[in-house]
Design an enzyme around this catalytic site. Structure first.
Site, PDB file in Angstrom:
ATOM      1  N   ARG A  60       0.823  -1.219   0.000  1.00 28.77           N
ATOM      2  CA  ARG A  60       0.000   0.000   0.000  1.00 28.77           C
ATOM      3  C   ARG A  60       0.858   1.270   0.000  1.00 28.77           C
ATOM      4  NH1 ARG A  60      -3.157   2.738   4.396  1.00 28.77           N
ATOM      5  NH2 ARG A  60      -5.072   3.576   3.454  1.00 28.77           N
ATOM      6  N   HIS A  64       0.383   4.489  -2.426  1.00 36.33           N
ATOM      7  CA  HIS A  64       0.105   5.817  -1.875  1.00 36.33           C
ATOM      8  C   HIS A  64       1.233   6.808  -2.147  1.00 36.33           C
ATOM      9  CE1 HIS A  64      -3.513   5.062   0.950  1.00 36.33           C
ATOM     10  NE2 HIS A  64      -3.547   4.257  -0.093  1.00 36.33           N
ATOM     11  N   ASN A  92      -3.852   8.759   4.754  1.00 35.97           N
ATOM     12  CA  ASN A  92      -2.754   8.036   5.422  1.00 35.97           C
ATOM     13  C   ASN A  92      -2.791   8.081   6.945  1.00 35.97           C
ATOM     14  OD1 ASN A  92      -1.489   7.271   2.978  1.00 35.97           O
ATOM     15  ND2 ASN A  92      -0.573   9.296   2.785  1.00 35.97           N
TER      16      ASN A  92
END
Length: 324
Positions: A60, A64, A92
């Site tokens: 992830r 991101h 986040n």
């Protein structure tokens, strides 16, 4: 001709750790830091052995990072001076994790070959290694990215596809990064591992259309099950498997769940309910794990190529959390 250029690329960079050629290639560190890939793999393997969930967390981080302003490790920077960390964005905050593992990899690489391997390349390699450790496909990771000297909290808030975005918004966010419909469905398959917080799907259980009713596209018995641990009020940080069938195994059960109306996030289920082309891809991947793996690997390479810094741009950070 391209083949011959690539074949000589590592020799060309012998005299320098800078990628002057503007493209990424798997052999980038073969001369300057030959053990780089093994060091990354070894630290990631230990981290995933300690906690299976870490595979999804590291995968992830790469997503991101790339979706903000390219794969440049801007996500890893802590706030300092006028710089506001992307770790504080809505996407986040309280959910992005695995930064200590990246620190551990960077520390090991700095001992082996100081200021040679970029944090952005560490993220790309860790994402691939995490996928493989969870039972997913492997691919050759093109390397040679450099690290940014800034971050963008607004980019982090606005560019990363969110669980409650509409189908068109998510597709637009992918298209803006040079990714297409196939990439969208294939990369969503990363939700075959990992967890999501109650807050990211709560509205589906209680007020999807502003009528105080559950989402009609969500299997109602599954919704009832979820509501026991994701109440209308409170419990926002409670964790749920994105794929409740094989939560730590990288496979195509995610797509089978979608076809059974058991996708956890709104952004998952709309792949079946909002577009005929994505529905057909979901069916294909649910039926054929091999094709899913093949498409996922290709899309990961494509995503890893989003606006990398090369040449004189950026730097090779000594510490992934701070600019040099």
């Amino acid at each position: 001709m391209v083949t011959s250029i690539l074949a000589f690329a590592p020799i060309l960079c012998l005299s320098s750790k800078t990628n002057y050629y503007g493209y990424l290639y798997p052999q980038f560190y073969d001369w300057s830091c030959p053990n780089a890939k093994e060091i990354v793999k070894s630290v990631v393997a230990k981290a995933v052995a300690r906690e299976a969930r870490m595979a999804a967390s590291l995968l992830r981080l790469h997503f991101h990072d790339c979706f903000v302003k390219g794969c440049d490790a801007s996500l890893l920077l802590d706030s300092s001076g006028t710089l506001i960390s992307e770790k504080l964005s809505n996407t986040n905050r309280n959910s992005a994790r695995g930064f200590e593992v990246i620190d551990e990899i960077k520390s090991a690489l700095e001992m082996e070959c100081p200021q040679t391997v970029s944090c952005a390349d560490i993220l790309a390699l860790a994402a691939r290694d995490s996928t493989v450790l969870a039972g997913g496909p492997s691919w050759e990771v093109p390397l040679g990215r450099r690290d940014s000297r800034d971050a963008s909290i607004s980019g982090s808030n606005n560019n990363i596809p969110a669980p409650n975005n509409t189908f068109n918004t998510i597709l637009t966010k992918f298209n803006l990064k040079g990714l297409d419909l196939v990439d969208l469905v294939a990369l969503s398959g990363s939700h075959t591992i990992g967890n999501a917080r109650c807050t990211s799907f709560k509205q589906r259980l209680y007020n999807q259309s502003g009528n105080n009713l559950p989402d009609y596209t969500l299997d109602q018995s599954y919704a009832a099950q979820l509501s026991t641990m994701c109440p209308k009020f409170g419990g926002d940080q409670n964790l749920f498997f994105l794929d409740y069938v094989t939560p730590t195994k990288f496979d195509n059960n995610y797509y089978k769940n979608l076809l059974a109306s058991r996708g956890l996030l709104n952004s998952d289920q709309i792949l079946v309910t909002k577009n005929q082309a994505t529905l057909e891809l979901v069916k294909l991947y649910a039926e054929n794990n091999e094709i899913f793996f093949e498409h996922f690997a290709k899309s990961m390479v494509k995503m890893g190529n989003i606006s990398p810094l090369t040449g004189y741009k950026g730097e090779i950070r000594k510490n992934c959390r701070y600019m040099n």
